[in-house]
Scaffold this motif. Structure first.
Motif, PDB file in Angstrom:
ATOM      1  N   ALA A 132       0.836  -1.205   0.000  1.00  0.00           N
ATOM      2  CA  ALA A 132       0.000   0.000   0.000  1.00  0.00           C
ATOM      3  C   ALA A 132       0.869   1.252   0.000  1.00  0.00           C
ATOM      4  O   ALA A 132       1.859   1.342   0.728  1.00  0.00           O
ATOM      5  N   GLN A 133       0.487   2.227  -0.814  1.00  0.00           N
ATOM      6  CA  GLN A 133       1.187   3.503  -0.836  1.00  0.00           C
ATOM      7  C   GLN A 133       0.586   4.438   0.181  1.00  0.00           C
ATOM      8  O   GLN A 133      -0.632   4.504   0.307  1.00  0.00           O
ATOM      9  N   MET A 134       1.455   5.166   0.867  1.00  0.00           N
ATOM     10  CA  MET A 134       0.962   6.103   1.872  1.00  0.00           C
ATOM     11  C   MET A 134       1.421   7.523   1.648  1.00  0.00           C
ATOM     12  O   MET A 134       0.695   8.464   1.922  1.00  0.00           O
ATOM     13  N   THR A 135       2.661   7.708   1.181  1.00  0.00           N
ATOM     14  CA  THR A 135       3.194   9.068   1.123  1.00  0.00           C
ATOM     15  C   THR A 135       3.797   9.417  -0.230  1.00  0.00           C
ATOM     16  O   THR A 135       4.192   8.544  -1.017  1.00  0.00           O
ATOM     17  N   ARG A 136       3.881  10.739  -0.460  1.00  0.00           N
ATOM     18  CA  ARG A 136       4.593  11.282  -1.605  1.00  0.00           C
ATOM     19  C   ARG A 136       5.271  12.565  -1.121  1.00  0.00           C
ATOM     20  O   ARG A 136       4.653  13.355  -0.405  1.00  0.00           O
ATOM     21  N   ARG A 137       6.519  12.732  -1.518  1.00  0.00           N
ATOM     22  CA  ARG A 137       7.274  13.901  -1.080  1.00  0.00           C
ATOM     23  C   ARG A 137       8.179  14.315  -2.219  1.00  0.00           C
ATOM     24  O   ARG A 137       8.623  13.471  -2.994  1.00  0.00           O
ATOM     25  N   SER A 138       8.450  15.614  -2.304  1.00  0.00           N
ATOM     26  CA  SER A 138       9.322  16.129  -3.352  1.00  0.00           C
ATOM     27  C   SER A 138      10.364  17.053  -2.751  1.00  0.00           C
ATOM     28  O   SER A 138      10.076  17.793  -1.806  1.00  0.00           O
ATOM     29  N   ASP A 139      11.578  17.022  -3.294  1.00  0.00           N
ATOM     30  CA  ASP A 139      12.611  17.957  -2.839  1.00  0.00           C
ATOM     31  C   ASP A 139      12.204  19.401  -3.120  1.00  0.00           C
ATOM     32  O   ASP A 139      12.688  20.330  -2.485  1.00  0.00           O
ATOM     33  N   ARG A 140      11.304  19.582  -4.090  1.00  0.00           N
ATOM     34  CA  ARG A 140      10.883  20.924  -4.481  1.00  0.00           C
ATOM     35  C   ARG A 140      10.027  21.594  -3.402  1.00  0.00           C
ATOM     36  O   ARG A 140      10.004  22.808  -3.279  1.00  0.00           O
ATOM     37  N   MET A 141       9.271  20.776  -2.635  1.00  0.00           N
ATOM     38  CA  MET A 141       8.393  21.295  -1.586  1.00  0.00           C
ATOM     39  C   MET A 141       8.864  20.714  -0.262  1.00  0.00           C
ATOM     40  O   MET A 141       8.310  19.735   0.224  1.00  0.00           O
ATOM     41  N   SER A 142       9.892  21.328   0.314  1.00  0.00           N
ATOM     42  CA  SER A 142      10.582  20.710   1.448  1.00  0.00           C
ATOM     43  C   SER A 142       9.847  20.843   2.779  1.00  0.00           C
ATOM     44  O   SER A 142      10.263  20.262   3.774  1.00  0.00           O
ATOM     45  N   ASP A 143       8.757  21.634   2.823  1.00  0.00           N
ATOM     46  CA  ASP A 143       8.045  21.818   4.095  1.00  0.00           C
ATOM     47  C   ASP A 143       6.893  20.841   4.263  1.00  0.00           C
ATOM     48  O   ASP A 143       6.223  20.842   5.275  1.00  0.00           O
ATOM     49  N   ARG A 144       6.628  20.006   3.249  1.00  0.00           N
ATOM     50  CA  ARG A 144       5.406  19.195   3.301  1.00  0.00           C
ATOM     51  C   ARG A 144       5.621  17.771   2.809  1.00  0.00           C
ATOM     52  O   ARG A 144       6.568  17.477   2.072  1.00  0.00           O
ATOM     53  N   ILE A 145       4.710  16.913   3.232  1.00  0.00           N
ATOM     54  CA  ILE A 145       4.652  15.552   2.712  1.00  0.00           C
ATOM     55  C   ILE A 145       3.182  15.270   2.452  1.00  0.00           C
ATOM     56  O   ILE A 145       2.307  15.752   3.203  1.00  0.00           O
ATOM     57  N   TYR A 146       2.900  14.593   1.383  1.00  0.00           N
ATOM     58  CA  TYR A 146       1.513  14.288   1.055  1.00  0.00           C
ATOM     59  C   TYR A 146       1.196  12.855   1.455  1.00  0.00           C
ATOM     60  O   TYR A 146       2.011  11.959   1.241  1.00  0.00           O
ATOM     61  N   VAL A 147       0.009  12.650   2.012  1.00  0.00           N
ATOM     62  CA  VAL A 147      -0.438  11.280   2.258  1.00  0.00           C
ATOM     63  C   VAL A 147      -1.634  10.995   1.364  1.00  0.00           C
ATOM     64  O   VAL A 147      -2.428  11.895   1.050  1.00  0.00           O
ATOM     65  N   HIS A 148      -1.739   9.740   0.940  1.00  0.00           N
ATOM     66  CA  HIS A 148      -2.873   9.331   0.117  1.00  0.00           C
ATOM     67  C   HIS A 148      -4.123   9.278   0.995  1.00  0.00           C
ATOM     68  O   HIS A 148      -4.104   8.656   2.069  1.00  0.00           O
ATOM     69  N   ALA A 149      -5.198   9.930   0.515  1.00  0.00           N
ATOM     70  CA  ALA A 149      -6.414  10.050   1.327  1.00  0.00           C
ATOM     71  C   ALA A 149      -6.932   8.693   1.807  1.00  0.00           C
ATOM     72  O   ALA A 149      -7.396   8.557   2.936  1.00  0.00           O
ATOM     73  N   SER A 150      -6.807   7.684   0.965  1.00  0.00           N
ATOM     74  CA  SER A 150      -7.364   6.382   1.341  1.00  0.00           C
ATOM     75  C   SER A 150      -6.538   5.669   2.400  1.00  0.00           C
ATOM     76  O   SER A 150      -6.975   4.659   2.953  1.00  0.00           O
ATOM     77  N   SER A 151      -5.337   6.199   2.717  1.00  0.00           N
ATOM     78  CA  SER A 151      -4.538   5.590   3.781  1.00  0.00           C
ATOM     79  C   SER A 151      -4.867   6.188   5.149  1.00  0.00           C
ATOM     80  O   SER A 151      -4.369   5.718   6.174  1.00  0.00           O
ATOM     81  N   LEU A 152      -5.710   7.233   5.166  1.00  0.00           N
ATOM     82  CA  LEU A 152      -6.098   7.846   6.442  1.00  0.00           C
ATOM     83  C   LEU A 152      -7.000   6.898   7.226  1.00  0.00           C
ATOM     84  O   LEU A 152      -7.757   6.120   6.649  1.00  0.00           O
ATOM     85  N   ASP A 153      -6.927   6.978   8.546  1.00  0.00           N
ATOM     86  CA  ASP A 153      -7.852   6.204   9.366  1.00  0.00           C
ATOM     87  C   ASP A 153      -9.292   6.662   9.125  1.00  0.00           C
ATOM     88  O   ASP A 153     -10.222   5.879   9.256  1.00  0.00           O
ATOM     89  N   GLU A 154      -9.445   7.950   8.797  1.00  0.00           N
ATOM     90  CA  GLU A 154     -10.772   8.493   8.510  1.00  0.00           C
ATOM     91  C   GLU A 154     -10.774   9.132   7.114  1.00  0.00           C
ATOM     92  O   GLU A 154     -10.798  10.358   6.979  1.00  0.00           O
ATOM     93  N   PRO A 155     -10.763   8.297   6.092  1.00  0.00           N
ATOM     94  CA  PRO A 155     -10.684   8.830   4.720  1.00  0.00           C
ATOM     95  C   PRO A 155     -11.866   9.705   4.325  1.00  0.00           C
ATOM     96  O   PRO A 155     -11.762  10.508   3.392  1.00  0.00           O
ATOM     97  N   ARG A 156     -12.982   9.597   5.044  1.00  0.00           N
ATOM     98  CA  ARG A 156     -14.138  10.435   4.732  1.00  0.00           C
ATOM     99  C   ARG A 156     -13.865  11.915   4.968  1.00  0.00           C
ATOM    100  O   ARG A 156     -14.591  12.773   4.459  1.00  0.00           O
ATOM    101  N   LEU A 157     -12.839  12.209   5.747  1.00  0.00           N
ATOM    102  CA  LEU A 157     -12.527  13.602   6.053  1.00  0.00           C
ATOM    103  C   LEU A 157     -11.902  14.321   4.871  1.00  0.00           C
ATOM    104  O   LEU A 157     -11.821  15.547   4.844  1.00  0.00           O
ATOM    105  N   TYR A 158     -11.451  13.558   3.908  1.00  0.00           N
ATOM    106  CA  TYR A 158     -10.819  14.158   2.728  1.00  0.00           C
ATOM    107  C   TYR A 158     -11.858  14.798   1.818  1.00  0.00           C
ATOM    108  O   TYR A 158     -12.889  14.198   1.525  1.00  0.00           O
ATOM    109  N   VAL A 159     -11.548  16.023   1.385  1.00  0.00           N
ATOM    110  CA  VAL A 159     -12.390  16.715   0.407  1.00  0.00           C
ATOM    111  C   VAL A 159     -11.479  17.282  -0.670  1.00  0.00           C
ATOM    112  O   VAL A 159     -10.707  18.203  -0.413  1.00  0.00           O
ATOM    113  N   PRO A 160     -11.510  16.727  -1.883  1.00  0.00           N
ATOM    114  CA  PRO A 160     -10.633  17.253  -2.936  1.00  0.00           C
ATOM    115  C   PRO A 160     -11.031  18.676  -3.299  1.00  0.00           C
ATOM    116  O   PRO A 160     -12.203  18.958  -3.521  1.00  0.00           O
ATOM    117  N   GLU A 161     -10.037  19.571  -3.345  1.00  0.00           N
ATOM    118  CA  GLU A 161     -10.323  20.972  -3.614  1.00  0.00           C
ATOM    119  C   GLU A 161      -9.938  21.388  -5.028  1.00  0.00           C
ATOM    120  O   GLU A 161     -10.420  22.381  -5.550  1.00  0.00           O
TER     121      GLU A 161
END
Ligand SMILES: [Zn+2]
Ligand SMILES: [Zn+2]
Length: 130
Positions: free
Chosen positions: A81-110
């Motif tokens: 299972a994939q959980m994260t994505r990170r880039s050297d270009r955006m060094s302050d953040r890491i992205y997690v895949h919404a479906s890996s959240l314990d509460e994926p319903r909280l995700y709202v694509p903007e």
């Protein structure tokens, strides 16, 4: 969405937690996301990298992102299972895949990114700029 989020992989080996970054959650239709997720796009939630903690069991796959800089995909070595994505270009953040959240319903694509790379069978999921 709550500030603190928790998540992990399908088999439970890898767990993570972190704080939401004040940035949009988004849908990415790039070719990397298609190939890595096996679907038409990924659903990404930005977290503050400085708060992010993940089990040391996680494996990382490095590739060259759309920006030309290294990008990293974090996945479970047992269930895949994939959980994260990170880039050297955006060094302050890491992205997690919404479906890996314990509460994926909280995700709202903007918004969508790389909408022009969406496959014909997935264009209906592209969120157009308003
Ligand atoms: Zn797993
Ligand atoms: Zn992508």
């Amino acid at each position: 969405m709550t500030k603190e989020v928790n998540g992990g992989c399908k088999c439970g080996l890898v767990r993570y937690k972190g704080a939401r970054l004040d940035a949009p959650m988004f849908r990415c239709h790039c070719r990397d996301c298609q190939q890595l997720t096996g679907t038409g796009h990924s659903e990404m939630v930005p977290l503050e990298l400085s708060t992010f903690v993940i089990s040391e069991d996680v494996r990382t796959y490095q590739m060259t992102g759309g920006s030309g800089r290294p990008t990293y995909s974090g996945f479970c070595p047992v269930c895949g299972a994939q959980m994260t994505r990170r880039s050297d270009r955006m060094s302050d953040r890491i992205y997690v895949h919404a479906s890996s959240l314990d509460e994926p319903r909280l995700y709202v694509p903007e918004k969508s990114i790389y909408g022009h790379e969406a496959q014909p069978w997935d264009v209906a999921s592209v969120i157009e700029e308003t």
